[in-house]
Design a protein around this motif. Structure first.
Motif, PDB file in Angstrom:
ATOM      1  N   ASN A 239       0.791  -1.220   0.000  1.00 52.28           N
ATOM      2  CA  ASN A 239       0.000   0.000   0.000  1.00 52.28           C
ATOM      3  C   ASN A 239       0.828   1.277   0.000  1.00 52.28           C
ATOM      4  OD1 ASN A 239      -2.513   1.205  -0.128  1.00 52.28           O
ATOM      5  ND2 ASN A 239      -2.621   1.515   2.085  1.00 52.28           N
ATOM      6  N   LEU A 240       2.061   1.221   0.506  1.00 50.43           N
ATOM      7  CA  LEU A 240       2.890   2.419   0.567  1.00 50.43           C
ATOM      8  C   LEU A 240       3.755   2.589  -0.680  1.00 50.43           C
ATOM      9  CD1 LEU A 240       4.000   2.376   4.314  1.00 50.43           C
ATOM     10  CD2 LEU A 240       2.166   3.706   3.248  1.00 50.43           C
ATOM     11  N   GLY A 241       3.748   1.602  -1.588  1.00 48.91           N
ATOM     12  CA  GLY A 241       4.505   1.724  -2.831  1.00 48.91           C
ATOM     13  C   GLY A 241       6.002   1.723  -2.598  1.00 48.91           C
ATOM     14  N   LEU A 242       6.709   2.542  -3.389  1.00 49.53           N
ATOM     15  CA  LEU A 242       8.146   2.683  -3.202  1.00 49.53           C
ATOM     16  C   LEU A 242       8.432   3.270  -1.825  1.00 49.53           C
ATOM     17  CD1 LEU A 242       9.177   4.288  -6.630  1.00 49.53           C
ATOM     18  CD2 LEU A 242       9.688   1.959  -5.893  1.00 49.53           C
ATOM     19  N   THR A 243       9.571   2.902  -1.247  1.00 45.72           N
ATOM     20  CA  THR A 243       9.965   3.534   0.007  1.00 45.72           C
ATOM     21  C   THR A 243      10.350   4.982  -0.282  1.00 45.72           C
ATOM     22  OG1 THR A 243      12.313   2.969  -0.200  1.00 45.72           O
ATOM     23  CG2 THR A 243      10.854   1.326   0.821  1.00 45.72           C
ATOM     24  N   SER A 244      10.337   5.819   0.725  1.00 48.36           N
ATOM     25  CA  SER A 244      10.686   7.233   0.541  1.00 48.36           C
ATOM     26  C   SER A 244      12.105   7.384   0.021  1.00 48.36           C
ATOM     27  CB  SER A 244      10.530   7.990   1.862  1.00 48.36           C
ATOM     28  OG  SER A 244      11.322   7.395   2.883  1.00 48.36           O
ATOM     29  N   LYS A 245      13.010   6.519   0.454  1.00 49.12           N
ATOM     30  CA  LYS A 245      14.398   6.585  -0.011  1.00 49.12           C
ATOM     31  C   LYS A 245      14.498   6.224  -1.487  1.00 49.12           C
ATOM     32  CE  LYS A 245      16.657   5.698   4.438  1.00 49.12           C
ATOM     33  NZ  LYS A 245      17.553   4.786   5.189  1.00 49.12           N
ATOM     34  N   GLN A 246      13.776   5.190  -1.901  1.00 50.18           N
ATOM     35  CA  GLN A 246      13.791   4.777  -3.309  1.00 50.18           C
ATOM     36  C   GLN A 246      13.236   5.867  -4.210  1.00 50.18           C
ATOM     37  OE1 GLN A 246      11.463   1.217  -2.828  1.00 50.18           O
ATOM     38  NE2 GLN A 246      13.252  -0.138  -2.828  1.00 50.18           N
ATOM     39  N   LYS A 247      12.120   6.451  -3.791  1.00 42.24           N
ATOM     40  CA  LYS A 247      11.496   7.503  -4.580  1.00 42.24           C
ATOM     41  C   LYS A 247      12.416   8.729  -4.662  1.00 42.24           C
ATOM     42  CE  LYS A 247       7.102   8.011  -4.024  1.00 42.24           C
ATOM     43  NZ  LYS A 247       5.772   8.385  -3.476  1.00 42.24           N
ATOM     44  N   PHE A 248      13.003   9.093  -3.541  1.00 45.06           N
ATOM     45  CA  PHE A 248      13.894  10.255  -3.503  1.00 45.06           C
ATOM     46  C   PHE A 248      15.108  10.041  -4.395  1.00 45.06           C
ATOM     47  CE2 PHE A 248      17.536  12.467  -1.498  1.00 45.06           C
ATOM     48  CZ  PHE A 248      17.105  13.786  -1.653  1.00 45.06           C
ATOM     49  N   LEU A 249      15.675   8.834  -4.341  1.00 45.54           N
ATOM     50  CA  LEU A 249      16.845   8.536  -5.167  1.00 45.54           C
ATOM     51  C   LEU A 249      16.507   8.661  -6.646  1.00 45.54           C
ATOM     52  CD1 LEU A 249      19.753   7.545  -5.471  1.00 45.54           C
ATOM     53  CD2 LEU A 249      18.882   5.188  -5.370  1.00 45.54           C
ATOM     54  N   GLY A 250      15.359   8.139  -7.055  1.00 44.91           N
ATOM     55  CA  GLY A 250      14.944   8.253  -8.450  1.00 44.91           C
ATOM     56  C   GLY A 250      14.759   9.697  -8.874  1.00 44.91           C
ATOM     57  N   GLN A 251      14.153  10.504  -8.011  1.00 40.86           N
ATOM     58  CA  GLN A 251      13.942  11.915  -8.322  1.00 40.86           C
ATOM     59  C   GLN A 251      15.271  12.659  -8.440  1.00 40.86           C
ATOM     60  OE1 GLN A 251      11.410  12.464  -4.867  1.00 40.86           O
ATOM     61  NE2 GLN A 251       9.640  12.900  -6.158  1.00 40.86           N
ATOM     62  N   VAL A 252      16.194  12.362  -7.555  1.00 42.82           N
ATOM     63  CA  VAL A 252      17.506  13.019  -7.587  1.00 42.82           C
ATOM     64  C   VAL A 252      18.260  12.673  -8.861  1.00 42.82           C
ATOM     65  CG1 VAL A 252      19.788  13.094  -6.495  1.00 42.82           C
ATOM     66  CG2 VAL A 252      17.729  13.239  -5.088  1.00 42.82           C
ATOM     67  N   VAL A 253      18.219  11.409  -9.254  1.00 42.15           N
ATOM     68  CA  VAL A 253      18.909  10.979 -10.479  1.00 42.15           C
ATOM     69  C   VAL A 253      18.368  11.740 -11.691  1.00 42.15           C
ATOM     70  CG1 VAL A 253      19.225   9.057 -12.085  1.00 42.15           C
ATOM     71  CG2 VAL A 253      19.549   8.702  -9.631  1.00 42.15           C
ATOM     72  N   ILE A 254      17.042  11.859 -11.785  1.00 43.70           N
ATOM     73  CA  ILE A 254      16.432  12.590 -12.898  1.00 43.70           C
ATOM     74  C   ILE A 254      16.868  14.052 -12.879  1.00 43.70           C
ATOM     75  CG2 ILE A 254      14.243  13.403 -13.879  1.00 43.70           C
ATOM     76  CD1 ILE A 254      12.992  10.787 -12.811  1.00 43.70           C
ATOM     77  N   ALA A 255      16.897  14.656 -11.691  1.00 40.00           N
ATOM     78  CA  ALA A 255      17.293  16.062 -11.556  1.00 40.00           C
ATOM     79  C   ALA A 255      18.743  16.278 -11.970  1.00 40.00           C
ATOM     80  CB  ALA A 255      17.081  16.526 -10.115  1.00 40.00           C
ATOM     81  N   ILE A 256      19.623  15.361 -11.597  1.00 38.39           N
ATOM     82  CA  ILE A 256      21.045  15.492 -11.944  1.00 38.39           C
ATOM     83  C   ILE A 256      21.241  15.347 -13.453  1.00 38.39           C
ATOM     84  CG2 ILE A 256      23.315  14.396 -11.720  1.00 38.39           C
ATOM     85  CD1 ILE A 256      22.584  13.757  -8.814  1.00 38.39           C
ATOM     86  N   ILE A 257      20.545  14.389 -14.054  1.00 33.60           N
ATOM     87  CA  ILE A 257      20.633  14.233 -15.509  1.00 33.60           C
ATOM     88  C   ILE A 257      20.140  15.500 -16.198  1.00 33.60           C
ATOM     89  CG2 ILE A 257      19.727  12.965 -17.504  1.00 33.60           C
ATOM     90  CD1 ILE A 257      19.615  10.478 -15.719  1.00 33.60           C
ATOM     91  N   PHE A 258      19.035  16.045 -15.704  1.00 36.55           N
ATOM     92  CA  PHE A 258      18.510  17.321 -16.226  1.00 36.55           C
ATOM     93  C   PHE A 258      19.594  18.394 -16.179  1.00 36.55           C
ATOM     94  CE2 PHE A 258      16.876  21.530 -15.459  1.00 36.55           C
ATOM     95  CZ  PHE A 258      15.794  21.670 -16.310  1.00 36.55           C
ATOM     96  N   TYR A 259      20.271  18.503 -15.052  1.00 27.18           N
ATOM     97  CA  TYR A 259      21.305  19.538 -14.877  1.00 27.18           C
ATOM     98  C   TYR A 259      22.418  19.389 -15.906  1.00 27.18           C
ATOM     99  CZ  TYR A 259      25.332  21.952 -12.873  1.00 27.18           C
ATOM    100  OH  TYR A 259      26.438  22.749 -12.690  1.00 27.18           O
ATOM    101  N   PHE A 260      22.927  18.186 -16.067  1.00 26.69           N
ATOM    102  CA  PHE A 260      24.062  17.996 -16.972  1.00 26.69           C
ATOM    103  C   PHE A 260      23.662  18.201 -18.443  1.00 26.69           C
ATOM    104  CE2 PHE A 260      26.027  15.809 -13.310  1.00 26.69           C
ATOM    105  CZ  PHE A 260      27.251  16.460 -13.324  1.00 26.69           C
ATOM    106  N   ILE A 261      22.448  17.815 -18.791  1.00 29.60           N
ATOM    107  CA  ILE A 261      21.998  18.075 -20.165  1.00 29.60           C
ATOM    108  C   ILE A 261      21.858  19.580 -20.393  1.00 29.60           C
ATOM    109  CG2 ILE A 261      20.079  17.816 -21.793  1.00 29.60           C
ATOM    110  CD1 ILE A 261      19.521  15.084 -20.569  1.00 29.60           C
TER     111      ILE A 261
END
Length: 324
Positions: free
Chosen positions: A108-130
């Motif tokens: 019911n809680l889906g991804l853990t908060s750490k997993q979700k945060f890590l995915g969001q950070v990775v996307i943000a970093i890729i955005f920055y470098f592009i």
């Protein structure tokens, strides 16, 4: 050429969502992709259990198709369009994974908060470098202050905070039928106006594509909702609006235009901080929309009030940017 582009983009995105929904909603129901309602939520929400979720897929498809067709027709497609779609799809996929775990794997809680945060950070970093490959500025502008502030290397941290923060803020707001659909349509509409005024046509077209998509979704998501967007939609919309603000160098203006999302997030932070430090709750329940529900407001009254507040914030943001 801009006015036809705006109208056609909204119309196309709206039409795609409206036509997809009667086919997609029964499909989700057959797959038993129904929303699980958490026991600690308002008791009145228990009747929503089983309502198809992951409807954000329809929103994403509509945004992608309308943006690519109309931007290619009426505007120059640049790295900005790519980044807008990259973040929207990236956060949407992250939300889809979260929804899938909730409704299919029955966690019911889906991804853990750490997993979700890590995915969001990775996307943000890729955005920055592009973005930096195209010499994207590390300056930020604050309404009322004429001189931009160059954050230098700290800009990547700022980018992560903004993308992660606003994607989660929209996600927190998605708790009542039609609430996020309406408030996001208003916020993206405000940025569409500002992008149009600034001559940034590709961003304006993307923004109105989102407006059309969520308005089409609202036809089926308004109370009583026949489908929920799930994290697939809310995380994508939050990431998308943050990306628009970043690309337009209106980062802090998003705090005003997205004021409803900010207030909802602050209500959660205040509630948690108060309970941990004093053992008392400031609100009957957070996010804030639940507080009003438990205070006796009907769900539709809460939603309409939040839409009105969102419209006032959007108008204030446009006024500050254009006239101050």
């Amino acid at each position: 050429m801009l006015e036809p582009a705006i109208l056609l983009t909204i119309g196309l995105a709206f039409l795609i969502t409206v036509l997809l929904s009667p086919v997609f909603i029964p499909f989700l129901r057959r797959l038993k992709f129904g929303q699980s309602i958490r026991d600690e939520g308002p008791k009145s929400h228990q009747k929503k259990s089983g309502t198809p979720t992951m409807g954000g897929i329809m929103i994403l498809l509509s945004i992608i198709v309308a943006t690519l067709i109309m931007a290619n027709q009426y505007a120059e497609v640049t790295y900005r369009t790519f980044l807008l779609l990259f973040v929207t799809i990236g956060f949407g996929l992250l939300g889809f994974l979260d929804d899938f775990i909730k409704v299919v794997l029955k966690r019911n809680l889906g991804l853990t908060s750490k997993q979700k945060f890590l995915g969001q950070v990775v996307i943000a970093i890729i955005f920055y470098f592009i973005a930096r490959q195209f010499e994207f500025s590390t300056e930020v502008t604050i309404p009322g202050i004429p001189t931009p502030i160059d954050l230098g290397w700290f800009y990547v941290i700022f980018l992560i905070i903004w993308l992660v923060g606003f994607s989660n803020a929209v996600n927190l707001t998605d708790g009542l039928d039609g609430l996020v659909s309406g408030t996001s349509a208003i916020s993206f509409g405000a940025f569409a106006v500002l992008a149009w005024n600034a001559g940034q046509l590709e961003i304006s077209i993307f923004s109105v594509a989102v407006v059309g998509a969520v308005l089409g979704f609202l036809v089926f998501n308004a109370y009583p909702a026949k489908v929920f967007m799930g994290d697939t939609g809310s995380l994508a919309l939050g990431g998308a609006i943050a990306t628009i603000a970043i690309l337009m160098k209106m980062e802090f203006l998003l705090v005003i235009i997205g004021g409803v999302f900010v207030i909802e997030t602050l209500s959660v932070m205040i509630q948690v901080a108060s309970f941990k430090t004093t053992g008392r709750r400031v609100f009957k329940m957070s996010p804030l929309h639940h507080h009003y529900e438990l205070s006796g407001w009907s769900e539709w009254r809460v939603v309409m009030t939040f839409w009105a507040v969102g419209l006032l914030f959007a108008m204030l943001g446009i006024y500050i940017e254009v006239w101050i």
